[in-house]
Each structure stands twice: as C-alpha cells, then as structure tokens.
Scaffold this motif. Structure first.
Motif, PDB file in Angstrom:
ATOM      1  N   ASN A  22       0.943  -1.131   0.064  1.00  0.00           N
ATOM      2  CA  ASN A  22       0.078   0.123   0.007  1.00  0.00           C
ATOM      3  C   ASN A  22       0.818   1.274  -0.034  1.00  0.00           C
ATOM      4  O   ASN A  22       0.427   2.201  -0.662  1.00  0.00           O
ATOM      5  CB  ASN A  22      -0.976   0.137   1.121  1.00  0.00           C
ATOM      6  N   ALA A  23       1.753   1.225   0.657  1.00  0.00           N
ATOM      7  CA  ALA A  23       2.776   2.209   0.834  1.00  0.00           C
ATOM      8  C   ALA A  23       3.480   2.473  -0.583  1.00  0.00           C
ATOM      9  O   ALA A  23       3.648   3.825  -1.111  1.00  0.00           O
ATOM     10  CB  ALA A  23       3.917   2.231   1.832  1.00  0.00           C
ATOM     11  N   PHE A  24       3.909   1.417  -1.200  1.00  0.00           N
ATOM     12  CA  PHE A  24       4.252   1.689  -2.539  1.00  0.00           C
ATOM     13  C   PHE A  24       3.090   2.103  -3.690  1.00  0.00           C
ATOM     14  O   PHE A  24       3.803   3.224  -4.368  1.00  0.00           O
ATOM     15  CB  PHE A  24       4.733   0.332  -3.250  1.00  0.00           C
ATOM     16  N   VAL A  25       2.070   1.782  -3.609  1.00  0.00           N
ATOM     17  CA  VAL A  25       0.797   2.191  -4.351  1.00  0.00           C
ATOM     18  C   VAL A  25       0.756   3.858  -4.200  1.00  0.00           C
ATOM     19  O   VAL A  25       0.622   4.519  -4.991  1.00  0.00           O
ATOM     20  CB  VAL A  25      -0.345   1.387  -4.396  1.00  0.00           C
ATOM     21  N   LEU A  26       0.844   4.090  -2.931  1.00  0.00           N
ATOM     22  CA  LEU A  26       0.557   5.444  -2.421  1.00  0.00           C
ATOM     23  C   LEU A  26       1.897   6.416  -2.880  1.00  0.00           C
ATOM     24  O   LEU A  26       1.658   7.282  -3.387  1.00  0.00           O
ATOM     25  CB  LEU A  26       0.679   5.677  -1.105  1.00  0.00           C
ATOM     26  N   ARG A  27       3.027   5.883  -2.875  1.00  0.00           N
ATOM     27  CA  ARG A  27       4.027   6.527  -3.332  1.00  0.00           C
ATOM     28  C   ARG A  27       3.995   6.840  -4.974  1.00  0.00           C
ATOM     29  O   ARG A  27       4.240   7.772  -5.368  1.00  0.00           O
ATOM     30  CB  ARG A  27       5.192   5.861  -3.103  1.00  0.00           C
ATOM     31  N   GLN A  28       3.651   5.652  -5.634  1.00  0.00           N
ATOM     32  CA  GLN A  28       3.599   5.826  -7.181  1.00  0.00           C
ATOM     33  C   GLN A  28       2.633   6.892  -7.365  1.00  0.00           C
ATOM     34  O   GLN A  28       2.668   7.535  -8.339  1.00  0.00           O
ATOM     35  CB  GLN A  28       3.254   4.246  -7.915  1.00  0.00           C
TER      36      GLN A  28
END
Length: 196
Positions: A22-28
C-alpha cells in the motif's frame, strides 16, 4: 448477510492497512508515475489469489502445517526486512523526495510491485488461506470471492489515483519519513505476530 457483501467487507478489512504494498501504491500515486499499471498488477494479483483460495488451494495449504509454518517464518523474515529498509529510508530524507529523483521507468516499477506482492507470504495468508476459507464456508463461495475482489478493485483504484490529492502533503521529505516510520512499525509488528 449476502455473500457478496460479506466478501466485500472481509476484503476491505484485510486490504486497508498500512503495509509495504500500500505504501508503494501511495508513493507511485503521489509521484503520478505508472499508477494504472501498478493498480492493475495489485488488483490482478489479488483476484488470482482470492480465486485460488476459493477454488480450494487455501484448504489444501491449511491441511499441510509444515507449509503454513514455512510461510509464517518466511513471512516474518520478509516483513522484518521491509521494516529495516523503511528505517534506512527514514535516515536518508534527501532520497525520499520524489522531485529529487528522476522519473521511474515502467519495468523497475512493475518489478518492485510484483516483488512486494508475491514475495510477501502475508498476502497468501490473507487471500488464499483466510479469504479462501471464509468463501468455502458460504453457500455462495464465488459471490463472496467476487465481493472480496471488488474490495481490491475499489481500494487500489482509490489509493493509487486518489494519492495525487496528497501530493502537497508529501512534497516534503518529512512526510515520507513519517510514512516510512509507520510502515516500519506495522511491518515489525506483523513479523512478531506471525512468529508468535
């Protein structure tokens, strides 16, 4: 409760949590880079794993305690590694600013997304084992699976494309540090819970 609604609620309760994926999706999403591709990979992976669990893979895995033990300890090690990496990112705030680094290429972004998805044994426990077991208890297991899959579609779409609204908040490296501290805390906690 209708099976589809029960699946939707169960899916949301498992997927809406601070974690590496989820943090990666948020970052992208904040960076506005390859958001559609990242969301598509996350949703497709969830649909595949939920379907496998509903088809009976979860029950098969559940009958082999050695596989669950290996997944538990492997998952704990993976989550602990992610916690350490998040702390290391916090210590170098200049590298957290999306504006400071150039645009990311699609292949490495998708590779990272696939690794965060399929190398995390916790995702198998949530989707294949837990959601698969819950679906198997329903009179309409595939309606339950459809509801859980809908939760994935709704969550990742909202997170990925809605993250752009948070761009002003994450314009400062300090915001990324706070997020990574939270990710590290959650990953470390999940690692301990898996082992204990």
């Amino acid at each position: 409760m209708p099976s589809a609604l029960a699946g939707l609620l169960a899916g949301l309760s498992l997927i809406v949590a601070i974690g590496a994926q989820n943090a990666f999706v948020l970052r992208q999403g904040v960076r506005r880079e390859h958001v559609g591709a990242v969301v598509a990979v996350c949703v497709a992976a969830d649909l595949l794993l939920i379907g496998a669990g509903t088809a009976g893979l979860g029950a098969l895995v559940h009958r082999h305690p050695a596989a669950l033990t290996a997944a538990r300890y492997g998952g704990a090690a993976f989550l602990a590694t992610l916690a350490v990496l998040a702390i290391l990112r916090v210590r170098r705030p200049e590298r957290l600013d999306p504006a400071a680094s150039g645009p990311a290429r699609l292949a490495p972004v998708l590779g990272t997304c696939l690794a965060l998805t399929f190398l995390n044994p916790h995702v198998y426990l949530d989707t294949v084992v837990l959601l698969g077991s819950l679906a198997g208890q329903r009179t309409q297991p595939w309606a339950f699976a459809a509801g859980a899959g809908t939760a994935s579609v709704l969550w990742f779409t909202a997170l990925g494309f809605g993250a752009g609204l948070l761009r002003p908040v994450f314009a400062r490296p300090r915001a990324w540090q706070v997020l990574d501290v939270a990710v590290a805390a959650v990953m470390a906690t999940l690692a301990v819970v898996l082992v204990v």
